[in-house]
Design a protein around this motif. Structure first.
Motif, PDB file in Angstrom:
ATOM      1  N   SER A  41       0.839  -1.196   0.000  1.00 21.68           N
ATOM      2  CA  SER A  41       0.000   0.000   0.000  1.00 21.68           C
ATOM      3  C   SER A  41       0.876   1.248   0.000  1.00 21.68           C
ATOM      4  CB  SER A  41      -0.907   0.003   1.246  1.00 21.68           C
ATOM      5  OG  SER A  41      -1.582   1.235   1.363  1.00 21.68           O
ATOM      6  N   ARG A  42       0.407   2.257  -0.704  1.00 22.44           N
ATOM      7  CA  ARG A  42       1.097   3.554  -0.677  1.00 22.44           C
ATOM      8  C   ARG A  42       0.352   4.549   0.200  1.00 22.44           C
ATOM      9  NH1 ARG A  42       1.239   3.245  -7.084  1.00 22.44           N
ATOM     10  NH2 ARG A  42      -0.651   2.120  -6.464  1.00 22.44           N
ATOM     11  N   GLY A  43      -0.524   4.010   1.078  1.00 26.53           N
ATOM     12  CA  GLY A  43      -1.206   4.880   2.030  1.00 26.53           C
ATOM     13  C   GLY A  43      -2.656   4.531   2.256  1.00 26.53           C
ATOM     14  N   SER A  44      -3.375   4.147   1.188  1.00 29.08           N
ATOM     15  CA  SER A  44      -4.808   3.883   1.304  1.00 29.08           C
ATOM     16  C   SER A  44      -5.137   2.555   0.635  1.00 29.08           C
ATOM     17  CB  SER A  44      -5.619   5.011   0.659  1.00 29.08           C
ATOM     18  OG  SER A  44      -6.980   4.634   0.536  1.00 29.08           O
ATOM     19  N   THR A  45      -5.591   1.598   1.426  1.00 24.65           N
ATOM     20  CA  THR A  45      -5.978   0.303   0.869  1.00 24.65           C
ATOM     21  C   THR A  45      -7.131   0.453  -0.101  1.00 24.65           C
ATOM     22  OG1 THR A  45      -5.237  -0.851   2.870  1.00 24.65           O
ATOM     23  CG2 THR A  45      -6.799  -2.008   1.451  1.00 24.65           C
ATOM     24  N   ALA A  46      -8.103   1.287   0.253  1.00 23.64           N
ATOM     25  CA  ALA A  46      -9.251   1.502  -0.628  1.00 23.64           C
ATOM     26  C   ALA A  46      -8.802   2.049  -1.980  1.00 23.64           C
ATOM     27  CB  ALA A  46     -10.241   2.457   0.032  1.00 23.64           C
ATOM     28  N   ARG A  47      -7.882   2.998  -1.958  1.00 20.91           N
ATOM     29  CA  ARG A  47      -7.396   3.589  -3.207  1.00 20.91           C
ATOM     30  C   ARG A  47      -6.648   2.554  -4.044  1.00 20.91           C
ATOM     31  NH1 ARG A  47      -8.816   7.326  -6.493  1.00 20.91           N
ATOM     32  NH2 ARG A  47      -9.345   8.558  -4.659  1.00 20.91           N
ATOM     33  N   GLU A  48      -5.867   1.668  -3.401  1.00 21.07           N
ATOM     34  CA  GLU A  48      -5.146   0.628  -4.137  1.00 21.07           C
ATOM     35  C   GLU A  48      -6.129  -0.332  -4.815  1.00 21.07           C
ATOM     36  OE1 GLU A  48      -2.134   0.876  -4.654  1.00 21.07           O
ATOM     37  OE2 GLU A  48      -1.246   1.978  -2.991  1.00 21.07           O
ATOM     38  N   ILE A  49      -7.209  -0.664  -4.122  1.00 20.28           N
ATOM     39  CA  ILE A  49      -8.225  -1.545  -4.700  1.00 20.28           C
ATOM     40  C   ILE A  49      -8.854  -0.894  -5.925  1.00 20.28           C
ATOM     41  CG2 ILE A  49     -10.504  -2.551  -4.286  1.00 20.28           C
ATOM     42  CD1 ILE A  49      -9.596  -2.994  -1.366  1.00 20.28           C
ATOM     43  N   VAL A  50      -9.178   0.381  -5.808  1.00 22.82           N
ATOM     44  CA  VAL A  50      -9.799   1.095  -6.925  1.00 22.82           C
ATOM     45  C   VAL A  50      -8.847   1.177  -8.116  1.00 22.82           C
ATOM     46  CG1 VAL A  50     -10.663   3.346  -7.677  1.00 22.82           C
ATOM     47  CG2 VAL A  50     -11.369   2.411  -5.470  1.00 22.82           C
ATOM     48  N   GLN A  51      -7.587   1.488  -7.875  1.00 22.70           N
ATOM     49  CA  GLN A  51      -6.627   1.605  -8.966  1.00 22.70           C
ATOM     50  C   GLN A  51      -6.407   0.267  -9.667  1.00 22.70           C
ATOM     51  OE1 GLN A  51      -3.109   3.484  -7.351  1.00 22.70           O
ATOM     52  NE2 GLN A  51      -4.055   5.511  -7.321  1.00 22.70           N
ATOM     53  N   GLU A  52      -6.346  -0.821  -8.891  1.00 20.13           N
ATOM     54  CA  GLU A  52      -6.204  -2.134  -9.504  1.00 20.13           C
ATOM     55  C   GLU A  52      -7.461  -2.490 -10.298  1.00 20.13           C
ATOM     56  OE1 GLU A  52      -4.881  -5.845 -10.729  1.00 20.13           O
ATOM     57  OE2 GLU A  52      -3.769  -4.107  -9.969  1.00 20.13           O
ATOM     58  N   GLY A  53      -8.620  -2.092  -9.781  1.00 19.01           N
ATOM     59  CA  GLY A  53      -9.855  -2.337 -10.509  1.00 19.01           C
ATOM     60  C   GLY A  53      -9.863  -1.670 -11.868  1.00 19.01           C
ATOM     61  N   TYR A  54      -9.324  -0.458 -11.933  1.00 21.39           N
ATOM     62  CA  TYR A  54      -9.212   0.247 -13.210  1.00 21.39           C
ATOM     63  C   TYR A  54      -8.209  -0.445 -14.129  1.00 21.39           C
ATOM     64  CZ  TYR A  54     -11.984   4.392 -12.017  1.00 21.39           C
ATOM     65  OH  TYR A  54     -13.015   5.248 -11.716  1.00 21.39           O
TER      66      TYR A  54
END
Length: 278
Positions: free
Chosen positions: A84-97
């Motif tokens: 993680s670079r800070g936010s697990t939720a943000r990492e999930i969203v970026q991988e989803g994209y």
């Protein structure tokens, strides 16, 4: 066409809910491709030693579970673990994209009021992100798997997108039928008729190859749409509630008194999975 699902895996018990949901919901042997995704703590985190290695081990164990239960061949299951670079939720969203998945799956425990107020839940954060892929929140499964989908429909664009998604995901999965639900609110002026909404939603389902005999229609009356849906699902044995989600910003008041039907459903459903599309 092969469906590709991204399954978020973590060390808590809720992560297994998504895994169990896939096994119970889809045909066996599996007719989907699965990417198991894990977000490790940031590099240099004091909380664990070599978190990336630990996460990969968790993913390997999850993949092994699928294989041992004769559900999916190893070649159809990929694993991916990142820091993680800070936010697990943000990492999930970026991988989803990046992965262009057909859906992103998360296990979801019934939250406490404290968790909801302070926004601790990763799932609660992801639902407020700007996303254009469907989210599946999988609740604690029952010993006897549930069947069928309750598709909540109205005239808005998000509702039509979730109808298209449901049709696509169930086009070659004949285990489940679809009930289109329209909640008629007598206090709402200028709303579309149930007949028009059903006709529009049915068009998306049929275009994806859903046989008309698998589609049912249901109209319920209620001024509280979310509660009407929850009351109905408490009486029926649906595997999934599917709904479109409009876009609006989260406010401090929204955390305690959510206006969004999808957020209310996410909080209120106990064992039924929730599919959301914007």
């Amino acid at each position: 066409m092969e469906k590709h699902l991204m399954v978020c895996v973590c060390a808590d018990g809720a992560a297994s809910y998504a895994v169990r949901f896939i096994k119970d919901f889809f045909n066996s042997p599996c007719d989907v491709r699965i990417t198991l995704f894990h977000v490790a703590p940031p590099k240099g985190s004091w909380c664990t030693v070599n978190p990336l290695k630990k996460g990969r081990q968790l993913l390997e164990e999850t993949r092994e579970w699928f294989i041992n239960h004769s559900f999916c061949d190893e070649s159809r299951i990929d694993i991916k673990s990142i820091h993680s670079r800070g936010s697990t939720a943000r990492e999930i969203v970026q991988e989803g994209y990046k992965g262009m998945y057909d859906a992103v799956l998360m296990g979801r425990q019934t939250p406490s009021m404290l968790e909801e107020f302070f926004d601790y839940s990763v799932g609660n954060k992801v639902i407020w992100e700007q996303i254009d892929f469907p989210l599946w929140f999988c609740k604690c499964p029952l010993d006897i798997p549930k069947k069928d989908i309750l598709l909540c429909v109205d005239e808005d664009a998000p509702s039509q997108r979730i109808a298209d998604h449901v049709g696509y995901m169930l086009s070659d999965n004949l285990n489940h039928d679809i009930t289109m639900l329209y909640v008629y609110n007598p206090k709402k002026e200028g709303a579309a008729t149930a007949e028009d909404v059903f006709a529009l939603s049915r068009k998306h389902l049929v275009a994806n190859g859903i046989d008309a005999q698998r589609i049912k229609e249901l109209v319920l009356e209620g001024s509280n749409v979310a509660q009407t849906i929850l009351d109905h699902t408490a009486e029926k044995n649906y595997a999934v509630v599917a709904a479109g989600r409009g876009v609006h910003d989260q406010t401090a008041r929204e955390k305690l008194f959510p206006r969004s039907v999808c957020v209310k459903l996410l909080q209120g459903l106990e064992v039924t999975a929730l599919w959301i599309s914007r």
